[in-house]
Design a protein around this motif. Structure first.
Motif, PDB file in Angstrom:
ATOM      1  N   ILE A  93      -5.095 -19.057 -12.558  1.00 31.11           N
ATOM      2  CA  ILE A  93      -3.848 -19.825 -12.474  1.00 31.11           C
ATOM      3  C   ILE A  93      -4.162 -21.299 -12.668  1.00 31.11           C
ATOM      4  O   ILE A  93      -5.103 -21.816 -12.078  1.00 31.11           O
ATOM      5  CB  ILE A  93      -3.167 -19.658 -11.099  1.00 31.11           C
ATOM      6  CG1 ILE A  93      -3.031 -18.178 -10.716  1.00 31.11           C
ATOM      7  CG2 ILE A  93      -1.801 -20.322 -11.084  1.00 31.11           C
ATOM      8  CD1 ILE A  93      -2.581 -17.969  -9.278  1.00 31.11           C
ATOM      9  N   CYS A  94      -3.355 -21.951 -13.496  1.00 32.47           N
ATOM     10  CA  CYS A  94      -3.518 -23.396 -13.653  1.00 32.47           C
ATOM     11  C   CYS A  94      -2.364 -24.097 -12.953  1.00 32.47           C
ATOM     12  O   CYS A  94      -1.307 -23.507 -12.714  1.00 32.47           O
ATOM     13  CB  CYS A  94      -3.582 -23.800 -15.117  1.00 32.47           C
ATOM     14  SG  CYS A  94      -1.989 -23.747 -15.965  1.00 32.47           S
ATOM     15  N   GLY A 111       0.168 -17.855 -14.476  1.00 37.35           N
ATOM     16  CA  GLY A 111      -1.083 -17.130 -14.288  1.00 37.35           C
ATOM     17  C   GLY A 111      -1.464 -16.274 -15.479  1.00 37.35           C
ATOM     18  O   GLY A 111      -0.623 -15.870 -16.287  1.00 37.35           O
ATOM     19  N   THR A 112      -2.752 -16.015 -15.595  1.00 34.85           N
ATOM     20  CA  THR A 112      -3.302 -15.132 -16.634  1.00 34.85           C
ATOM     21  C   THR A 112      -4.160 -14.081 -15.959  1.00 34.85           C
ATOM     22  O   THR A 112      -5.100 -14.416 -15.238  1.00 34.85           O
ATOM     23  CB  THR A 112      -4.168 -15.920 -17.644  1.00 34.85           C
ATOM     24  OG1 THR A 112      -3.366 -16.874 -18.315  1.00 34.85           O
ATOM     25  CG2 THR A 112      -4.806 -14.971 -18.645  1.00 34.85           C
TER      26      THR A 112
ATOM     27  N   TRP B  34       4.236 -26.304   1.182  1.00 25.91           N
ATOM     28  CA  TRP B  34       4.423 -24.866   1.363  1.00 25.91           C
ATOM     29  C   TRP B  34       4.784 -24.248   0.008  1.00 25.91           C
ATOM     30  O   TRP B  34       5.617 -24.768  -0.737  1.00 25.91           O
ATOM     31  CB  TRP B  34       5.541 -24.570   2.358  1.00 25.91           C
ATOM     32  CG  TRP B  34       5.150 -24.793   3.792  1.00 25.91           C
ATOM     33  CD1 TRP B  34       5.361 -25.903   4.546  1.00 25.91           C
ATOM     34  CD2 TRP B  34       4.466 -23.856   4.644  1.00 25.91           C
ATOM     35  NE1 TRP B  34       4.855 -25.729   5.812  1.00 25.91           N
ATOM     36  CE2 TRP B  34       4.306 -24.486   5.897  1.00 25.91           C
ATOM     37  CE3 TRP B  34       3.986 -22.555   4.467  1.00 25.91           C
ATOM     38  CZ2 TRP B  34       3.675 -23.856   6.985  1.00 25.91           C
ATOM     39  CZ3 TRP B  34       3.370 -21.928   5.545  1.00 25.91           C
ATOM     40  CH2 TRP B  34       3.221 -22.572   6.782  1.00 25.91           C
ATOM     41  N   TYR B  35       4.101 -23.140  -0.284  1.00 20.79           N
ATOM     42  CA  TYR B  35       4.360 -22.397  -1.509  1.00 20.79           C
ATOM     43  C   TYR B  35       4.672 -20.953  -1.145  1.00 20.79           C
ATOM     44  O   TYR B  35       4.165 -20.416  -0.162  1.00 20.79           O
ATOM     45  CB  TYR B  35       3.136 -22.408  -2.425  1.00 20.79           C
ATOM     46  CG  TYR B  35       2.873 -23.725  -3.119  1.00 20.79           C
ATOM     47  CD1 TYR B  35       2.162 -24.739  -2.488  1.00 20.79           C
ATOM     48  CD2 TYR B  35       3.331 -23.946  -4.423  1.00 20.79           C
ATOM     49  CE1 TYR B  35       1.924 -25.941  -3.127  1.00 20.79           C
ATOM     50  CE2 TYR B  35       3.087 -25.151  -5.061  1.00 20.79           C
ATOM     51  CZ  TYR B  35       2.383 -26.139  -4.415  1.00 20.79           C
ATOM     52  OH  TYR B  35       2.148 -27.335  -5.046  1.00 20.79           O
ATOM     53  N   GLN B  36       5.481 -20.331  -1.990  1.00 21.70           N
ATOM     54  CA  GLN B  36       5.770 -18.907  -1.844  1.00 21.70           C
ATOM     55  C   GLN B  36       5.090 -18.162  -2.990  1.00 21.70           C
ATOM     56  O   GLN B  36       5.136 -18.610  -4.138  1.00 21.70           O
ATOM     57  CB  GLN B  36       7.279 -18.663  -1.917  1.00 21.70           C
ATOM     58  CG  GLN B  36       7.706 -17.207  -1.781  1.00 21.70           C
ATOM     59  CD  GLN B  36       9.179 -17.014  -2.132  1.00 21.70           C
ATOM     60  OE1 GLN B  36       9.619 -17.311  -3.241  1.00 21.70           O
ATOM     61  NE2 GLN B  36       9.956 -16.529  -1.163  1.00 21.70           N
ATOM     62  N   ALA B  42       2.207 -16.151  -9.687  1.00 15.92           N
ATOM     63  CA  ALA B  42       1.669 -17.449  -9.278  1.00 15.92           C
ATOM     64  C   ALA B  42       2.540 -18.038  -8.169  1.00 15.92           C
ATOM     65  O   ALA B  42       3.702 -17.666  -8.012  1.00 15.92           O
ATOM     66  CB  ALA B  42       1.628 -18.383 -10.474  1.00 15.92           C
ATOM     67  N   PRO B  43       1.992 -18.957  -7.399  1.00 15.76           N
ATOM     68  CA  PRO B  43       2.780 -19.593  -6.334  1.00 15.76           C
ATOM     69  C   PRO B  43       3.911 -20.440  -6.899  1.00 15.76           C
ATOM     70  O   PRO B  43       3.803 -21.003  -7.984  1.00 15.76           O
ATOM     71  CB  PRO B  43       1.757 -20.487  -5.625  1.00 15.76           C
ATOM     72  CG  PRO B  43       0.421 -19.989  -6.046  1.00 15.76           C
ATOM     73  CD  PRO B  43       0.598 -19.431  -7.411  1.00 15.76           C
TER      74      PRO B  43
END
Lengths: 117, 109
Positions: A93-94, A111-112, B34-36, B42-43
């Protein structure tokens, strides 16, 4: 919020080949981008910090010759996994750092998912 | 050293309220995020606090106490789609994010 894209979204490759992953900030310029990897049911692990026009800063334990990072422009950073092996299979993930409403924050790409056979 | 602590897993009931706590120790401090993160994705950014107090955004609120090194994420009127991992991250003096391991939130009907 800002938009970050990644390409490809998933890739399957043979052991020994190299894989390039692109990360783009679509509607803002990012002087700093970050590359993370995440194994199933684990937290994000920072691999390296990529600054436009300079060499990436790698975290301890991350092989810079194996994970090549190039931040060629303010909107593009690439991660190349060289001579990939099955243990490199992971979710990469970047994220791109920007200021939004005077707040420094990070926005993530989708994401990859890499699977090395 | 730098450290973020948050519970590994929490369970709550649909329609209820849940509070996810996070404590942090960092070299310098430039904010708490805070991330979900839903499984396999990905977040996504939820909130940012740099001043003490409560920030409210719809059903989600985030609180920060800098003197205590403490934050919480409050989720109200829980919905099944809120089932996810919630990641706490503190930004240090170098503007690097230090991540917690995440709290898996399970919502039951």
């Amino acid at each position: 919020g800002a938009v970050v894209s990644q390409h490809p979204s998933w890739v399957i490759c043979k052991s020994g080949t190299s894989v390039k992953i692109e990360c783009r900030s679509l509607d803002f310029q990012a002087t700093t981008m970050f590359w993370y990897r995440q194994f199933p049911k684990q937290s994000l692990m920072l691999m390296a910090t990529s600054n436009e026009g300079s060499k990436a800063t790698y975290e301890q334990g991350v092989e810079k010759d194996k994970f090549l990072i190039n931040h060629a422009s303010l909107t593009l950073s690439t991660l190349t996994v060289t001579s990939a092996h099955p243990e490199d299979s992971s979710f990469y993930i970047c994220s791109a750092r920007t200021s939004w409403q005077d707040q420094e924050t990070q926005y993530f790409g989708p994401g990859t998912r890499l699977l090395v056979l | 050293g730098q450290n973020i602590d948050q519970p590994t897993e929490m369970t709550a009931t649909e329609g209820a309220i849940v509070q996810i706590n996070c404590t942090y120790q960092t070299s310098g401090f430039n904010g708490l995020f805070w991330y979900q993160q839903h499984a396999g994705e990905a977040p996504t950014f939820l909130s940012y606090n740099v001043l003490d107090g409560l920030e409210e955004k719809g059903r989600f609120s985030s609180f920060l106490s800098r003197s205590k090194g403490y934050s919480y994420l409050l989720l109200k009127e829980l919905q099944m789609k809120d089932s996810a991992s919630y990641l706490c991250a503190a930004m240090d003096s170098n503007y690097q994010l230090i991540w917690g391991a995440g709290t898996k939130l399970i919502i039951k009907p």
